[in-house]
Write a protein that holds these residues in place. Structure first.
Motif, PDB file in Angstrom:
ATOM      1  N   LYS A 191     -14.818 -51.702  18.326  1.00  0.00           N
ATOM      2  CA  LYS A 191     -15.094 -53.132  18.942  1.00  0.00           C
ATOM      3  C   LYS A 191     -15.777 -53.833  20.079  1.00  0.00           C
ATOM      4  O   LYS A 191     -14.718 -53.357  20.922  1.00  0.00           O
ATOM      5  CB  LYS A 191     -13.683 -53.913  17.800  1.00  0.00           C
ATOM      6  CG  LYS A 191     -13.954 -54.512  17.409  1.00  0.00           C
ATOM      7  CD  LYS A 191     -12.003 -55.094  16.480  1.00  0.00           C
ATOM      8  CE  LYS A 191     -12.467 -56.377  15.570  1.00  0.00           C
ATOM      9  NZ  LYS A 191     -13.022 -56.295  14.760  1.00  0.00           N
ATOM     10  N   ALA A 192     -16.063 -55.175  19.694  1.00  0.00           N
ATOM     11  CA  ALA A 192     -16.183 -55.624  21.257  1.00  0.00           C
ATOM     12  C   ALA A 192     -16.057 -56.774  20.696  1.00  0.00           C
ATOM     13  O   ALA A 192     -15.252 -57.494  19.637  1.00  0.00           O
ATOM     14  CB  ALA A 192     -17.597 -55.296  20.846  1.00  0.00           C
ATOM     15  N   ASP A 193     -16.116 -57.868  21.728  1.00  0.00           N
ATOM     16  CA  ASP A 193     -15.400 -59.475  21.586  1.00  0.00           C
ATOM     17  C   ASP A 193     -16.621 -60.088  21.951  1.00  0.00           C
ATOM     18  O   ASP A 193     -16.720 -61.730  20.804  1.00  0.00           O
ATOM     19  CB  ASP A 193     -14.483 -59.695  23.282  1.00  0.00           C
ATOM     20  CG  ASP A 193     -13.816 -59.042  23.654  1.00  0.00           C
ATOM     21  OD1 ASP A 193     -12.682 -58.850  22.557  1.00  0.00           O
ATOM     22  OD2 ASP A 193     -13.727 -58.362  24.702  1.00  0.00           O
ATOM     23  N   SER A 194     -17.633 -59.361  21.602  1.00  0.00           N
ATOM     24  CA  SER A 194     -19.140 -60.345  21.448  1.00  0.00           C
ATOM     25  C   SER A 194     -20.513 -59.668  21.178  1.00  0.00           C
ATOM     26  O   SER A 194     -20.157 -58.230  20.818  1.00  0.00           O
ATOM     27  CB  SER A 194     -19.653 -61.198  22.565  1.00  0.00           C
ATOM     28  OG  SER A 194     -19.817 -60.693  23.969  1.00  0.00           O
ATOM     29  N   TYR A 195     -21.214 -60.189  20.204  1.00  0.00           N
ATOM     30  CA  TYR A 195     -22.302 -58.431  19.582  1.00  0.00           C
ATOM     31  C   TYR A 195     -23.911 -59.214  19.811  1.00  0.00           C
ATOM     32  O   TYR A 195     -23.590 -61.080  20.313  1.00  0.00           O
ATOM     33  CB  TYR A 195     -22.299 -58.375  18.192  1.00  0.00           C
ATOM     34  CG  TYR A 195     -20.841 -57.645  18.138  1.00  0.00           C
ATOM     35  CD1 TYR A 195     -21.045 -56.471  18.001  1.00  0.00           C
ATOM     36  CD2 TYR A 195     -19.238 -58.128  17.988  1.00  0.00           C
ATOM     37  CE1 TYR A 195     -19.390 -55.619  18.030  1.00  0.00           C
ATOM     38  CE2 TYR A 195     -18.462 -57.852  17.559  1.00  0.00           C
ATOM     39  CZ  TYR A 195     -18.534 -55.836  17.480  1.00  0.00           C
ATOM     40  OH  TYR A 195     -17.410 -55.699  17.530  1.00  0.00           O
ATOM     41  N   HIS A 196     -24.480 -59.220  19.969  1.00  0.00           N
ATOM     42  CA  HIS A 196     -26.114 -59.705  20.727  1.00  0.00           C
ATOM     43  C   HIS A 196     -27.003 -59.367  20.552  1.00  0.00           C
ATOM     44  O   HIS A 196     -26.969 -57.694  19.421  1.00  0.00           O
ATOM     45  CB  HIS A 196     -26.285 -59.698  22.130  1.00  0.00           C
ATOM     46  CG  HIS A 196     -26.559 -58.276  22.461  1.00  0.00           C
ATOM     47  ND1 HIS A 196     -27.548 -57.971  22.613  1.00  0.00           N
ATOM     48  CD2 HIS A 196     -25.921 -57.586  23.884  1.00  0.00           C
ATOM     49  CE1 HIS A 196     -27.469 -56.703  23.589  1.00  0.00           C
ATOM     50  NE2 HIS A 196     -26.118 -56.580  23.963  1.00  0.00           N
ATOM     51  N   VAL A 197     -28.609 -59.799  19.961  1.00  0.00           N
ATOM     52  CA  VAL A 197     -28.941 -59.402  19.276  1.00  0.00           C
ATOM     53  C   VAL A 197     -29.704 -57.717  19.494  1.00  0.00           C
ATOM     54  O   VAL A 197     -29.868 -57.800  20.600  1.00  0.00           O
ATOM     55  CB  VAL A 197     -30.260 -60.264  19.437  1.00  0.00           C
ATOM     56  CG1 VAL A 197     -31.919 -59.659  18.574  1.00  0.00           C
ATOM     57  CG2 VAL A 197     -29.985 -61.812  18.304  1.00  0.00           C
ATOM     58  N   GLY A 198     -30.149 -56.603  18.835  1.00  0.00           N
ATOM     59  CA  GLY A 198     -31.100 -55.369  19.287  1.00  0.00           C
ATOM     60  C   GLY A 198     -29.661 -54.650  18.934  1.00  0.00           C
ATOM     61  O   GLY A 198     -29.476 -53.283  18.867  1.00  0.00           O
ATOM     62  N   GLN A 199     -28.174 -54.658  19.204  1.00  0.00           N
ATOM     63  CA  GLN A 199     -26.947 -54.179  18.974  1.00  0.00           C
ATOM     64  C   GLN A 199     -26.774 -53.572  17.362  1.00  0.00           C
ATOM     65  O   GLN A 199     -27.072 -54.262  16.496  1.00  0.00           O
ATOM     66  CB  GLN A 199     -25.624 -54.048  19.658  1.00  0.00           C
ATOM     67  CG  GLN A 199     -26.232 -54.783  20.448  1.00  0.00           C
ATOM     68  CD  GLN A 199     -24.876 -55.113  21.227  1.00  0.00           C
ATOM     69  OE1 GLN A 199     -23.685 -55.963  20.241  1.00  0.00           O
ATOM     70  NE2 GLN A 199     -23.973 -54.856  22.562  1.00  0.00           N
ATOM     71  N   ILE A 200     -26.929 -51.883  17.269  1.00  0.00           N
ATOM     72  CA  ILE A 200     -26.716 -51.692  16.322  1.00  0.00           C
ATOM     73  C   ILE A 200     -25.140 -51.478  15.735  1.00  0.00           C
ATOM     74  O   ILE A 200     -23.651 -51.298  16.670  1.00  0.00           O
ATOM     75  CB  ILE A 200     -26.976 -50.306  15.946  1.00  0.00           C
ATOM     76  CG1 ILE A 200     -28.586 -49.879  16.542  1.00  0.00           C
ATOM     77  CG2 ILE A 200     -26.339 -49.888  14.157  1.00  0.00           C
ATOM     78  CD1 ILE A 200     -28.574 -48.280  16.177  1.00  0.00           C
ATOM     79  N   VAL A 201     -24.765 -52.350  15.269  1.00  0.00           N
ATOM     80  CA  VAL A 201     -23.468 -52.260  14.177  1.00  0.00           C
ATOM     81  C   VAL A 201     -22.797 -52.068  13.027  1.00  0.00           C
ATOM     82  O   VAL A 201     -23.578 -51.885  12.411  1.00  0.00           O
ATOM     83  CB  VAL A 201     -22.689 -54.202  14.862  1.00  0.00           C
ATOM     84  CG1 VAL A 201     -23.264 -54.233  16.484  1.00  0.00           C
ATOM     85  CG2 VAL A 201     -23.965 -55.124  13.601  1.00  0.00           C
ATOM     86  N   ALA A 202     -21.221 -51.912  12.611  1.00  0.00           N
ATOM     87  CA  ALA A 202     -21.008 -51.918  11.469  1.00  0.00           C
ATOM     88  C   ALA A 202     -19.983 -52.833  11.018  1.00  0.00           C
ATOM     89  O   ALA A 202     -19.373 -53.381  11.755  1.00  0.00           O
ATOM     90  CB  ALA A 202     -20.124 -50.054  11.514  1.00  0.00           C
ATOM     91  N   TYR A 203     -20.713 -52.886   9.768  1.00  0.00           N
ATOM     92  CA  TYR A 203     -19.457 -54.036   8.891  1.00  0.00           C
ATOM     93  C   TYR A 203     -19.310 -53.095   7.548  1.00  0.00           C
ATOM     94  O   TYR A 203     -19.958 -52.622   6.810  1.00  0.00           O
ATOM     95  CB  TYR A 203     -19.713 -55.336   9.157  1.00  0.00           C
ATOM     96  CG  TYR A 203     -21.322 -55.157   8.283  1.00  0.00           C
ATOM     97  CD1 TYR A 203     -21.505 -55.848   7.252  1.00  0.00           C
ATOM     98  CD2 TYR A 203     -22.482 -55.404   8.901  1.00  0.00           C
ATOM     99  CE1 TYR A 203     -22.926 -55.973   6.775  1.00  0.00           C
ATOM    100  CE2 TYR A 203     -23.756 -55.324   8.450  1.00  0.00           C
ATOM    101  CZ  TYR A 203     -23.828 -55.672   6.981  1.00  0.00           C
ATOM    102  OH  TYR A 203     -24.722 -55.745   6.828  1.00  0.00           O
TER     103      TYR A 203
END
Length: 524
Positions: free
Chosen positions: A44-56
């Motif tokens: 888990k991160a405090d912020s995310y940006h375009v290009g990252q692979i994320v889970a939700y």
């Protein structure tokens, strides 16, 4: 040791705060980055940006989507898409809704993780950790073939070799430092928690179908009464709703609002208005909390006062006296777990009478809803209190199990290093720099020989007196000695696998001070 305890504390913190999770990939939406059955750890991160692979979290209970961010922002929602998909995802998760970003990829890790986390896999892992099967394999490799059978028979003593090895491992653990014992306790606690959460999480499906209860009945009913003198206008001396009240006979009335339904909080307001656009709101009953299944609120209505308020407003606006006012009543009830119930009622007051508006409903009922079946995430409860979802229990079980196995592996390695050295091969492998191969030599006449009970004790004596350990082979045993000013300290490894020499608890006295006159001796 501090690093081990620190890692355990960090792991426990990460699990409890949901800072770390994992996803087992399914399908081909992220090819060629991830394939079917891969294991991906997310943080888990405090912020995310375009290009990252994320889970939700997906729409289905327990579903986790692992895709790449291609647009949007954390406040209004990110736009995500699988690298191998042509269309974007329907959901737009915000920063708070994210499980985390991908930080570690284990190809095909999900294939072995699935059977590993089943009831049989978890049970086998716990057995391996407790029994110390790896210690048995290592011990057997170090024993020469010709002596292996004798060694097994000497250690058995009526029980199997695996039990003897387990007992040896337990004794070695007892000799560990306090810090390692604390780490062992932490590992045991993590393992028990992992087993418990694993059983609770995998014993049933992630989602369950539940039947929702029908909403309870709710209603608000208005009524009013006024006392009038006997006259031809009424049959009696009491006027009740919905009959109009003629102001020549009565200029006051009592308004009652009755609620029926679950307990909650009740309020009653009145909005006054006239035809020039003027309006004002009065609070007739402040917010009142009540218990029980009924509540009555009765307030007086002074018709002359209501008309006077309207006329004063009209004269202030320059429109002259109107002598007519509309009163919009609104009773509202708020109950826990139910939608708010509001009941409107409009009455008109002029110089002639007070009456409700045409087609007015004096009773307002809540909409009746029938019970339905809904699919929800299965909750794990203890004594009626919900702890977590089954999906979260599975994730926590995996992380706890990994932590327990990692700590147990370190402790097991430390315990194995403390196992008694029973063969020359073990001694030569562990202490090659202290050994000097010599020809067999006899002990000096009249000089004492002290037999130490374990080789580490001989090593401590060697280090204390700055002497090398002399060793030679005998037909029946391997001798290791340290000589210091006439005293010979000896550790003997018999070829039969069982010592026939007297073991002397000597090292505790020799490492703390003078020893020459206290040491028990034995003839060479």
């Amino acid at each position: 040791m501090a690093a081990i305890l620190g890692m355990a504390a960090i792991g426990a913190w990460a699990i409890m705060t949901e800072r770390i999770g994992y996803v087992v990939t399914q399908g081909v939406s992220m090819n060629p980055v991830y394939y079917q059955g891969d294991l991906v750890f997310v943080m888990k991160a405090d912020s995310y940006h375009v290009g990252q692979i994320v889970a939700y979290h997906g729409k289905s209970p327990g579903q986790r989507v692992l895709h790449r961010i291609i647009g949007g922002n954390g406040s209004t929602g990110f736009v995500t898409k699988g690298d191998n998909n042509e269309s974007i995802d329907l959901l737009n998760p915000t920063t708070d809704e994210m499980i985390g970003r991908a930080v570690l990829h284990v190809p095909h890790g999900g294939i072995w993780l699935k059977p590993l986390l089943g009831p049989s896999g978890i049970g086998m892992l716990s057995f391996l950790v407790i029994s110390g099967a790896s210690a048995t394999a290592r011990t057997r490799r170090d024993i020469p073939r010709g002596r292996r059978k004798k060694k097994v028979r000497a250690m058995s003593g009526g029980q199997s070799g695996s039990w003897a090895t387990a007992a040896a491992v337990l004794k070695a653990i007892e000799r560990l430092s306090p810090a390692l014992r604390v780490a062992a306790a932490i590992s045991a606690v993590l393992l028990v928690l992992a087993l418990t959460l694993g059983i609770l999480g995998w014993m049933k499906p992630l989602s369950v179908t539940q039947a929702t209860k029908a909403a309870p009945a709710q209603s608000i009913t208005y009524s009013y009464t006024a006392t009038v003198p006997k006259s031809a206008a009424y049959d009696g001396t009491t006027v009740r709703s919905p009959d109009p009240i003629f102001r020549k006979l009565a200029n006051r009335a009592n308004l009652t609002a009755r609620y029926k339904g679950p307990a909650g909080a009740f309020t009653l307001t009145a909005t006054l208005s006239n035809d020039i656009g003027w309006h004002t709101t009065l609070t007739l009953v402040k917010k009142t909390t009540f218990t029980g299944d009924t509540f009555d609120a009765t307030v007086p209505l002074d018709f002359a006062d209501l008309v006077a308020r309207s006329d004063a407003a009209s004269e202030a606006a320059g429109a002259g006296r109107k002598s007519q006012v509309l009163v919009d009543l609104n009773a509202a009830v708020t109950s826990a777990g139910l939608s708010d119930l509001a009941a409107p009622l409009q009455i008109g007051v002029d110089t002639f009478r007070m009456a409700a508006a045409t087609d007015t409903k004096y009773t307002t009922e809540a909409a009746k809803t029938a019970g339905a079946e809904v699919v929800t995430q299965r909750e794990i409860t203890i004594f009626g209190h919900s702890l977590m979802t089954a999906s979260q229990a599975r994730s926590d079980a995996v992380l706890l199990l990994i932590g327990a196995v990692a700590i147990a592996a370190v402790i097991l390695f430390a315990a194995l290093r403390r196992l008694p050295l029973r063969t020359r091969a073990e001694i030569e492998r562990r202490y090659p720099n202290l050994l000097v191969q010599v020809e067999p030599m006899a002990s000096p006449p009249g000089k004492p020989v002290v037999n130490v009970d374990n080789f580490p004790a001989l090593v401590r004596l060697s280090e204390k007196y700055g002497q090398m350990i002399l060793t030679w082979r005998r037909p029946d045993a391997d001798d290791f000695i340290v000589r210091d000013e006439g005293i010979t300290y000896r550790y003997r490894v018999p070829l039969e696998g069982e010592s026939t020499l007297q073991n002397v608890d000597f090292i505790n006295r020799t490492t703390s001070g003078p020893h020459r006159h206290e040491a028990p001796t034995q003839a060479s």
